[in-house]
Design a protein around this motif. Structure first.
Motif: not given
Length: 299
Positions: A72-74, A86-90
């Motif tokens: 869906f999104a980062v 940081g980053r999260i892949r959703v």
């Protein structure tokens, strides 16, 4: 090998057929990201996991669910120190079950919230960003995976596995009094217990004993004492509750997680407290009677 550019964090945004979001209330007063806020289930990649492998594992460990997910999104996030970026892949999925039936091995509780309520919650910033993005894109609803009733011989709901510690000393059994705000069995006595994560049942028991009560147990001193296969109601979440006896241990029980358990006490096996989890009582009775297995709630 996983690319170093791939986000280290993953999360799952689950929406039901009414457009409500499944949110997770995180522990407060702990050195974790966004403590005390409503967020969505997820966690970091481990080893050489892909983001999809990680989010599927985290969702299974935190909720017991296995649902179809799509990228869906980062989004950007901050670490526990409030500075490290940081980053999260959703991933996006759908689930129409009862949030009250989900296990909660981490955090406080799961609940569904509609968009009218979300502005009044203390939200994790990046989770609010994800929900706003989902709303702005007017995403069509994903067909929910409804829980449905359990079907004999068919593919019904997956069983969750719980691990419990049976300690007996001078004819008395160790029980903990759960916190009044606990999402499960509030103000009720229960075994020292936890849900299996990516580990064996005995390893889970040893870990939970140390984390919850400061007890050290050698796996060689552990034996299976009883199994309770329980369901709260027909079609509800089935749970396989494994109860292990430790023949020896070191340490004196102490409250290590006061947000979940407020005290430990030794109770006479013939005089258990009135406020006790039903399957806990059933397991103790089964152990004393020499039975290995009990079923509760099945019709």
């Amino acid at each position: 090998m996983i690319s170093s550019d791939e986000p280290s964090g993953t999360a799952a945004l689950l929406v039901d057929s009414r457009g409500r979001y499944l949110l997770h209330l995180r522990d407060a007063n702990k050195n974790i990201c966004d403590p005390g806020t409503w967020s969505i289930p997820g966690g970091g990649r481990e080893g050489t996991e892909s983001s999809r492998e990680a989010v599927e594992r985290e969702l299974r460990e935190e909720t017991g669910l296995a649902v179809p997910l799509e990228e869906f999104a980062v989004v950007d996030c901050l670490g526990p120190d409030g500075r490290t970026e940081g980053r999260i892949r959703v991933y996006l999925g759908a689930w129409d079950g009862d949030a009250n039936e989900l296990p909660c091995p981490e955090g406080i509780m799961f609940r569904h919230f509609d968009t009218a309520t979300i502005p009044y919650l203390t939200m994790c910033p990046w989770t609010k960003e994800v929900i706003d993005l989902h709303q702005a894109q007017a995403q069509p609803p994903v067909r929910p995976l409804a829980p449905g009733p359990a079907r004999p011989g068919g593919r019904g709901r997956m069983n969750l596995v719980g691990v419990h510690l049976y300690l007996e000393q001078d004819g008395k059994v160790l029980l903990g009094l759960r916190h009044p705000d606990s999402a499960f069995a509030a103000s009720t006595h229960h075994f020292l217990a936890g849900h299996c994560e990516q580990e064996s049942a005995v390893a889970c028991l040893v870990r939970e004993a140390a984390e919850e009560a400061g007890l050290a147990i050698d796996p060689a001193d552990v034996e299976l004492a009883h199994v309770v296969h329980v369901v709260d109601r027909p079609g509800g979440q089935p749970r396989m509750q494994l109860v292990f006896r430790a023949r020896r241990w070191t340490g004196t029980p102490e409250v290590r997680e006061p947000d979940r358990c407020v005290s430990w006490g030794w109770w006479p096996a013939e005089g258990l407290p009135g406020a006790i989890v039903p399957y806990t009582r059933a397991a103790i009775e089964g152990i004393r009677a020499g039975r290995l297995y009990t079923e509760l709630g099945w019709t």
